[in-house]
Design an enzyme around this catalytic site. Structure first.
Site, PDB file in Angstrom:
ATOM      1  N   THR A   1       1.066  -1.409   0.027  1.00  0.00           N
ATOM      2  CA  THR A   1       0.538   0.422   0.279  1.00  0.00           C
ATOM      3  C   THR A   1       0.487   1.339  -0.123  1.00  0.00           C
ATOM      4  O   THR A   1       0.564   2.035  -1.060  1.00  0.00           O
ATOM      5  CB  THR A   1      -0.528   0.046   1.381  1.00  0.00           C
ATOM      6  OG1 THR A   1      -2.030  -1.261   0.800  1.00  0.00           O
ATOM      7  CG2 THR A   1      -1.719   1.435   0.860  1.00  0.00           C
ATOM      8  N   VAL A   2       2.254   1.125   0.755  1.00  0.00           N
ATOM      9  CA  VAL A   2       2.772   2.746   1.320  1.00  0.00           C
ATOM     10  C   VAL A   2       3.827   2.741   0.029  1.00  0.00           C
ATOM     11  O   VAL A   2       3.652   3.466  -0.620  1.00  0.00           O
ATOM     12  CB  VAL A   2       3.001   3.197   2.561  1.00  0.00           C
ATOM     13  CG1 VAL A   2       3.905   3.819   2.618  1.00  0.00           C
ATOM     14  CG2 VAL A   2       1.931   2.973   3.499  1.00  0.00           C
TER      15      VAL A   2
ATOM     16  N   ALA B   1      11.943  -4.429  -4.385  1.00  0.00           N
ATOM     17  CA  ALA B   1      12.169  -5.815  -3.543  1.00  0.00           C
ATOM     18  C   ALA B   1      10.449  -5.697  -3.410  1.00  0.00           C
ATOM     19  O   ALA B   1       9.769  -5.583  -2.471  1.00  0.00           O
ATOM     20  CB  ALA B   1      12.609  -6.354  -2.843  1.00  0.00           C
TER      21      ALA B   1
ATOM     22  N   GLU C   1      10.161   9.838   9.340  1.00  0.00           N
ATOM     23  CA  GLU C   1       8.686  10.219   9.453  1.00  0.00           C
ATOM     24  C   GLU C   1       7.798   9.706   9.753  1.00  0.00           C
ATOM     25  O   GLU C   1       6.454   9.897   9.906  1.00  0.00           O
ATOM     26  CB  GLU C   1       8.781  11.802   8.234  1.00  0.00           C
ATOM     27  CG  GLU C   1       7.484  12.718   8.532  1.00  0.00           C
ATOM     28  CD  GLU C   1       8.139  13.832   9.899  1.00  0.00           C
ATOM     29  OE1 GLU C   1       6.841  12.952  10.730  1.00  0.00           O
ATOM     30  OE2 GLU C   1       8.218  14.543   9.744  1.00  0.00           O
TER      31      GLU C   1
ATOM     32  N   VAL D   1       5.336   7.764  12.884  1.00  0.00           N
ATOM     33  CA  VAL D   1       5.058   8.230  13.673  1.00  0.00           C
ATOM     34  C   VAL D   1       3.992   9.226  12.757  1.00  0.00           C
ATOM     35  O   VAL D   1       4.006  10.350  12.212  1.00  0.00           O
ATOM     36  CB  VAL D   1       5.487   9.315  14.575  1.00  0.00           C
ATOM     37  CG1 VAL D   1       4.595   9.636  15.604  1.00  0.00           C
ATOM     38  CG2 VAL D   1       6.220   8.035  15.551  1.00  0.00           C
TER      39      VAL D   1
ATOM     40  N   GLY E   1      -8.162   0.106   4.634  1.00  0.00           N
ATOM     41  CA  GLY E   1      -6.143  -0.365   4.655  1.00  0.00           C
ATOM     42  C   GLY E   1      -5.645   0.287   5.666  1.00  0.00           C
ATOM     43  O   GLY E   1      -4.827   1.102   5.574  1.00  0.00           O
TER      44      GLY E   1
ATOM     45  N   GLU F   1      -2.612  -2.440  10.083  1.00  0.00           N
ATOM     46  CA  GLU F   1      -1.340  -3.159   9.328  1.00  0.00           C
ATOM     47  C   GLU F   1      -2.007  -4.765   9.667  1.00  0.00           C
ATOM     48  O   GLU F   1      -2.452  -5.062   9.813  1.00  0.00           O
ATOM     49  CB  GLU F   1       0.051  -3.332  11.082  1.00  0.00           C
ATOM     50  CG  GLU F   1      -0.390  -2.212  11.873  1.00  0.00           C
ATOM     51  CD  GLU F   1       1.006  -1.244  10.568  1.00  0.00           C
ATOM     52  OE1 GLU F   1       2.070  -1.945   9.320  1.00  0.00           O
ATOM     53  OE2 GLU F   1       0.946  -0.659  11.004  1.00  0.00           O
TER      54      GLU F   1
ATOM     55  N   LYS G   1       5.412   4.548  18.781  1.00  0.00           N
ATOM     56  CA  LYS G   1       5.116   6.077  17.733  1.00  0.00           C
ATOM     57  C   LYS G   1       6.219   6.759  19.274  1.00  0.00           C
ATOM     58  O   LYS G   1       6.841   7.084  19.247  1.00  0.00           O
ATOM     59  CB  LYS G   1       4.064   6.446  17.979  1.00  0.00           C
ATOM     60  CG  LYS G   1       3.997   5.106  16.045  1.00  0.00           C
ATOM     61  CD  LYS G   1       2.600   5.337  15.925  1.00  0.00           C
ATOM     62  CE  LYS G   1       2.083   4.747  14.520  1.00  0.00           C
ATOM     63  NZ  LYS G   1       0.902   5.175  13.773  1.00  0.00           N
TER      64      LYS G   1
ATOM     65  N   GLY H   1      -2.877   5.563   6.198  1.00  0.00           N
ATOM     66  CA  GLY H   1      -3.494   5.272   4.824  1.00  0.00           C
ATOM     67  C   GLY H   1      -2.316   5.172   3.946  1.00  0.00           C
ATOM     68  O   GLY H   1      -1.521   5.979   4.258  1.00  0.00           O
TER      69      GLY H   1
HETATM   70  N1  HSE Z   1      -1.445   0.990  11.639  1.00  0.00           N
HETATM   71  C1  HSE Z   1      -1.030   1.996  11.810  1.00  0.00           C
HETATM   72  C2  HSE Z   1      -2.214   3.230  12.688  1.00  0.00           C
HETATM   73  C3  HSE Z   1      -0.179   2.840  10.450  1.00  0.00           C
HETATM   74  O1  HSE Z   1      -3.836   3.251  12.405  1.00  0.00           O
HETATM   75  O2  HSE Z   1      -2.102   4.107  13.064  1.00  0.00           O
HETATM   76  C4  HSE Z   1       0.144   3.184  10.736  1.00  0.00           C
HETATM   77  O3  HSE Z   1       1.345   3.494  10.992  1.00  0.00           O
END
Ligand code: HSE
Length: 439
Positions: A17-18, A49, A135, A138, A193, A196, A211, A309
């Site tokens: 996704t990211v 990869a 960055e 968090v 999405g 995790e 975080k 997201g």
């Molecule tokens: N799964 C995390 C959240 C997103 O729901 O905040 C990325 O840190």
């Protein structure tokens, strides 16, 4: 474009996704980024990869971009910046460590990796003069790392209090406003999405705790170890407590508290908490995150935005890539974070103080409130309110919820007092405890 325009090569480990968001953002805004670099560099994604190179992807990435072997990315001589987006703490560690050892800058969104294994990785970063930028680790698209690292560099940071897990915030909101049960709300968050791949860390509090560890490390200097933070998740939040909170004027939020006390000790905890509906953090809903920061020079500030997201997280990854590209193209020393102190003491959770909400499941017989109140009074724990609603359909039922709102006391004292209450015959199970955060 000028003659000095350099190509800075980026290698991605992970194209989920990211990773897809990073590819799309750089393709869409690459010229803008080059212009904003005063035409010093152009960013080019060289290799990615992936687990399955045959997987169909909804973007214009050419097939020869992909390799099943992360070493092809890290060792590629055209790759200057390695972006780790696979998550987890094992292969991700190998990738980041290998890149740092080659003196390559790393960009990662992996909070678990840095919070669990940061000691080793930041040592490598220092040894090989190769930065780790994080960055995206968090609060998704909120630039809180840059803020704490750069913008607040002239401040002692007194506190950072925030909602830093979008998934649990989404779940709690859907349970509160739509009356969804926990599993349904979690399923929605996964479909959108936000969660995790394995949502365990989202709901057990550890994603937010990782975080919080990173924010505390940035603010106060040391690498803080995972066993130094007190963590509780949202898995045991019930609709009963959500309804009580609502009636009493609160919302339940998974709150992380990072606070330096005048004696130098750091309070560090993540747990579901009651927040007054009138407080600004109480209206942070859905996948949004917010961090209230207080600096001794700046005063209060609030950072608010999308905490998870594809695009918001990609926005932060791309910002780090651009920061790293500036270093690569200018040859200047990197400005990534390195721990700068090991002189920290984390406050024991028993010493931390707030008011509390405590719900007991009791057998309803004459004197039960008085028995509990007597134990609390003997230990000097003040009561600010009690509630025990009568079920109109079953006014004489034997087992009832009895809620006490308690004045501020330290958690150690509360724990020892509650042990005595639990020993009463009329108290049927462990009480449910939430902190009330008046912020
Ligand atoms: N799964 C995390 C959240 C997103 O729901 O905040 C990325 O840190």
């Amino acid at each position: 474009m000028t003659e000095q325009l350099k190509t800075i090569g980026v290698g991605l480990a992970g194209f989920g996704t990211v990773g897809t968001g990073v590819w799309e953002t750089i393709n869409k805004n690459g010229d803008l980024i080059t212009n904003r670099s005063s035409n010093q560099f152009k960013i080019n994604i060289v290799k990615a990869a992936v687990k399955d190179i045959n997987k169909k992807r909804i973007n214009d990435a050419p097939p020869n971009l992909f390799t099943p072997d992360w070493q092809d990315v890290v060792n590629n001589q055209d790759v200057h910046i390695v972006v780790e987006l696979i998550g987890g703490t094992t292969t991700a560690f190998d990738i980041v460590a290998a890149a740092l050892k080659l003196g390559k800058t790393v960009v990662t969104g992996n909070k678990a990796l840095l919070a669990e294994r940061g000691t080793e990785l930041f040592q490598l970063s220092k040894l090989h003069n190769a930065a780790i930028h994080f960055e995206a680790a968090v609060a998704g698209g909120i630039p809180i790392i840059k803020a704490v690292h750069d913008s607040y560099v002239g401040n002692n940071i007194e506190s950072m209090t925030g909602i830093i897990n979008g998934t649990s915030n989404y779940i709690l909101e859907r349970m509160t406003t739509a009356g969804l049960a926990y599993p349904e709300a979690l399923q929605e968050a996964q479909q959108l999405g936000y969660a995790e791949a394995d949502p365990t860390l989202d709901v057990n509090g550890w994603d937010a705790a990782h975080k919080a560890i990173l924010l505390a490390s940035l603010a106060y200097g040391p690498i803080i170890q995972p066993d130094e933070i007190y963590v509780r998740g949202i898995e045991r939040v019930t609709s009963t407590d959500i309804a009580f909170a609502n009636k009493l004027g609160y919302n339940i939020k998974l709150l992380s508290v990072i606070r330096k006390h005048p004696d130098g000790q750091i309070e560090l905890r993540t747990q579901p908490s009651f927040i007054p509906k009138s407080h600004i953090l109480s209206s942070v809903n859905g996948v949004f995150n917010a961090i209230a920061l207080k600096g001794d020079a700046s005063g209060d500030a609030l950072f608010y935005g999308r905490g998870a997201g594809k695009e918001p997280t990609a926005s932060s990854v791309v910002a780090d890539i651009v920061d790293a590209a500036h270093t690569c193209s200018s040859g200047a020393p990197h400005r990534g974070f390195l721990p700068y102190s090991d002189n920290t003491s984390i406050m024991s959770i028993d010493e931390t103080s707030t008011p509390y909400y405590v719900r007991f499941d009791v057998t309803d017989r004459p004197g039960v409130i008085a028995e509990i109140a007597q134990i609390l009074a003997n230990d000097g724990v003040g009561i600010s309110g009690t509630h025990s609603p009568v079920d109109p359909e079953n006014p004489d039922k034997d087992f009832v919820d009895m809620v006490f709102q308690l004045h501020t006391c330290n958690f150690g004292k509360l724990r020892s007092t509650l042990k005595k209450v639990i020993a009463l015959d009329s108290v049927n199970s462990e009480p449910v405890v939430f902190r009330i955060e008046n912020l």
